[in-house]
Design a protein around this motif. Structure first.
Motif, short mmCIF file in Angstrom:
data_model
loop_
_atom_site.label_atom_id
_atom_site.label_comp_id
_atom_site.label_asym_id
_atom_site.label_seq_id
_atom_site.Cartn_x
_atom_site.Cartn_y
_atom_site.Cartn_z
N ALA A 267 0.64 -0.97 -0.35
CA ALA A 267 0.18 0.19 0.35
C ALA A 267 1.56 1.29 -0.40
CB ALA A 267 -1.10 0.34 1.07
N ILE A 268 1.74 1.27 0.92
CA ILE A 268 3.05 2.49 1.18
C ILE A 268 3.35 2.32 -0.90
CG2 ILE A 268 4.77 3.32 1.91
CD1 ILE A 268 3.22 3.41 3.75
N ARG A 269 3.55 1.55 -1.23
CA ARG A 269 4.41 1.70 -2.83
C ARG A 269 3.56 2.31 -3.34
NH1 ARG A 269 9.03 -1.67 -4.16
NH2 ARG A 269 9.90 -2.81 -2.33
N GLU A 270 2.37 1.62 -3.21
CA GLU A 270 0.91 1.86 -4.09
C GLU A 270 0.40 4.10 -4.26
OE1 GLU A 270 -1.57 -1.16 -4.39
OE2 GLU A 270 -0.22 -2.36 -5.59
N SER A 271 0.96 4.18 -2.70
CA SER A 271 0.37 5.38 -2.23
C SER A 271 1.14 6.74 -3.16
CB SER A 271 0.36 5.57 -0.89
OG SER A 271 2.31 5.46 -0.61
N GLY A 272 2.16 6.54 -3.87
CA GLY A 272 3.23 7.16 -4.49
C GLY A 272 4.16 8.35 -3.50
N LYS A 273 3.93 7.27 -2.15
CA LYS A 273 5.06 8.20 -0.90
C LYS A 273 6.07 7.92 -1.50
CE LYS A 273 1.69 8.96 2.65
NZ LYS A 273 1.11 8.24 3.99
N PRO A 274 6.52 6.89 -1.90
CA PRO A 274 8.00 6.71 -2.65
C PRO A 274 8.87 7.56 -3.50
CG PRO A 274 7.25 4.37 -2.19
CD PRO A 274 5.65 5.31 -1.69
N ALA A 324 9.58 6.10 3.05
CA ALA A 324 8.47 6.69 3.04
C ALA A 324 7.05 6.45 4.05
CB ALA A 324 7.57 6.34 1.83
N TYR A 325 7.47 4.65 4.34
CA TYR A 325 6.61 4.14 5.68
C TYR A 325 6.57 5.31 6.82
CZ TYR A 325 5.36 1.07 9.42
OH TYR A 325 4.65 1.03 10.13
N HIS A 326 8.51 5.95 7.09
CA HIS A 326 8.29 6.30 7.66
C HIS A 326 7.59 7.54 7.92
CE1 HIS A 326 10.79 2.96 9.92
NE2 HIS A 326 10.57 3.80 10.48
N ARG A 327 7.70 8.40 6.82
CA ARG A 327 7.34 9.61 6.03
C ARG A 327 5.78 9.03 6.80
NH1 ARG A 327 8.21 15.44 6.43
NH2 ARG A 327 5.91 15.82 6.04
N ASP A 328 5.08 8.28 6.74
CA ASP A 328 2.93 7.93 6.56
C ASP A 328 3.43 8.83 8.39
OD1 ASP A 328 0.75 7.48 5.88
OD2 ASP A 328 1.58 5.80 6.99
#
Length: 569
Positions: A267-274, A324-328
């Motif tokens: 989900a993180i990868r698909e969120s655009g956050k990376p 990206a996960y830690h930014r989330d």
């Protein structure tokens, strides 16, 4: 006890200033006044080595400094202190009046299940990520240790006023889950009779893969052979993740660990956050191109080499979704996040902290701790080797099953959690199976639980004799005159500090040691002193209040550890 220490701190500080004003001490400043526990009650309740700390500045022998300080303390003006002694080279030993002992019992009776808690955290949002095992196999005993530690730390942090949550990060994307799909595909085709197939060396060889493939064949037949290979592998990957993740959740629930949030790498990868992270790093000039890949300037943060964040094929390395996960996490409002990582992630800590710094997050926002290796030791003292890829590893469920065969299901979880918690997180742990299955007081968790059960048995015996505890307000606590009784109360008074220090240090094993020490004081008292004495009901009433207090603190402490407090054993 914390309130008492604060009061004594102020008394000693005022005495030092008085000595300075009288010209008896020549110092430029008064340092922080430390306290240390006393070895025996004869040495007082608390002690301070402040005189030793002032010796160099005052150019005077520590014992002489201690004598000067004590002359400026008027005991008549401070009823909290009964007596002051000077010991050794200059330790100031404080003997407290008995009133504070009785106040401790009153606090326990009033606060009950909240005794030991405070509001130090002021409701701040805090997250602990732990276990986060790849969904490629059953949870092993290292994950079990992480589960026990993480769950207890959340309990401790909530006890001191934080709003802490448990979070599991599911690594459901990347190379490891692709190899899971490939491994299931091989076993599926083998079950259907295809020969000449081998699981790749970096695949998963455990029997659980074969069993799952067999289940697919039994329920869905050979229909998947009609798919293209890459489609079939993708299907098995998703099926495998769902199946294994379901098993992991069931294992954790059995172990008494229920996560508040399950986050997904996919989900993180698909969120655009990376992509946002890459652009952020690019804007800050932390990236450069070389050898067809995109590199992060890790050397800008003191590392010895840079690292690849985007491979030449355009795929992210695991660093990017991790960042990206830690930014989330930060965007969700957590003021502090704590990551509990496995022993093979030591090198990942500095990289992760560098990425957090590169994203502009506060330096103290992320805390990372390693949960070290667990070595299972059999009855012969031999360590059992474990490896997930080879399939030779002890699962958490298998450990609980083995314990349950001897001590029962309820106590199996208690024993496992206790043994996982009994050592500092950063030290290797030898899990002694022979001791763990010993259903006697030699087993440390049972030693503590026996103490609670013995408290309960006293009240059961009282009911049979028509003796019930009276409200503390009408009981003469001054009848508690035995040295062991005062020692017990002193230990009970330490509980709030033990909880606070354990939570702030992120060291769950401190509560384990505290409870063992409390039980070690209680058991001799139980054996040597009669609580229920119809011939002296005033003493009986006082002792029942003491037993209630011991029972309450034992239960509160065991609850923090996720361990039951049985009423009988």
């Amino acid at each position: 006890m914390d309130a008492i220490k604060t009061e004594v701190y102020d008394i000693i500080e005022v005495a030092i200033h008085a000595a300075v004003a009288a010209g008896e001490l020549v110092i430029s400043e008064v340092p922080t006044i430390p306290f240390s526990p006393t070895k025996t009650p004869e040495h007082g309740d608390i002690a301070t080595p402040i005189a030793l700390g002032l010796a160099k500045q005052a150019r005077m022998a520590p014992r002489k400094i201690a004598e000067i300080i004590v002359t400026h303390i008027n005991l008549d003006a401070h009823p909290t202190i009964r007596q002051i002694d000077i010991a050794g080279a200059g330790f100031i030993n404080i003997h407290l009046s008995d009133n504070w002992l009785y106040d401790t019992l009153q606090a326990i009776a009033t606060m009950r299940e909240t005794y030991g808690t405070c509001n130090k955290g002021e409701g701040k949002q805090l997250q602990i990520e732990f276990v986060s095992a790849n969904p490629t196999g059953p949870l092993n005993i290292v994950s079990g240790r992480a589960a026990a530690v993480g769950d207890t730390l959340v309990n401790l942090l909530n006890a001191i006023g934080y709003n802490a949550i448990r979070e599991f990060y599911v690594n459901d994307a990347g190379g490891q889950v692709e190899r899971l799909g490939e491994s299931i595909d091989v076993r599926y085709r083998q079950v259907l009779g295809e020969d000449g197939l081998e699981i790749p060396d970096d695949g998963y060889h455990g029997e659980y893969i074969r069993e799952f493939a067999q289940t697919i064949v039994e329920t869905e037949g050979d229909t998947h052979l009609q798919l293209k290979t890459d489609e079939r592998i993708a299907l098995f990957r998703d099926k495998g993740i769902a199946h294994i993740l379901g098993q992991q959740k069931a294992s954790l629930e059995r172990f008494g660990v229920n996560f508040d949030v399950w986050s997904s790498e996919k989900a993180i990868r698909e969120s655009g956050k990376p992509e946002e992270i890459i652009e952020l790093f690019r804007d800050k000039a932390y990236l450069y191109e070389a050898e067809g890949a995109t590199w992060f300037r890790m050397t800008d943060f003191g590392d010895d080499k840079d690292c690849v964040v985007v491979r030449s094929n355009g795929e992210y390395t695991y660093f990017v979704p991790d960042a990206a996960y830690h930014r989330d996490k930060f965007d969700r409002g957590f003021t502090t996040v704590i990551d509990l990582l496995g022993p093979d992630h030591q090198g990942h800590i500095s990289h992760l902290k560098n990425f957090v710094q590169a994203m502009g997050l506060p330096d103290d926002w992320l805390e990372v701790f390693i949960i070290q290796q667990v070595n299972l030791v059999d009855a012969g003292g031999k360590r059992v080797d474990m490896s997930k890829r080879s399939g030779h590893f002890l699962t958490l469920d298998a450990l609980i099953d083995e314990l349950a065969a001897t001590v029962g299901e309820q106590f199996a979880v208690d024993v496992a959690r206790y043994f996982f918690l009994m050592r500092a997180n950063n030290t290797h742990l030898d899990f002694n199976m022979e001791l763990a299955i010993t259903h006697a007081s030699e087993n440390p968790v049972f030693y503590i639980q026996y103490a609670h059960a013995r408290c309960c048995s006293i009240f059961e015996q009282g009911d049979e004799q028509g003796i019930t505890p009276k409200p503390i307000e009408v009981v003469s606590l001054k009848r508690l005159t035995e040295p062991m009784e005062h020692e017990l109360i002193r230990k009970l008074a330490e509980f709030p500090s033990a909880v606070l220090l354990s939570a702030e240090a992120r060291e769950a094993h401190r509560i384990v040691h505290y409870l063992y020490e409390l039980a070690g004081i209680f058991h001799p008292y139980y054996n040597q002193h009669r609580v229920l004495d119809p011939a002296d009901m005033e003493k009986t009433d006082a002792r029942l209040i003491l037993i209630q207090s011991v029972q309450r603190v034992l239960k509160n402490g065991l609850t923090l550890l996720g361990i039951s407090a049985p009423t009988s054993m």
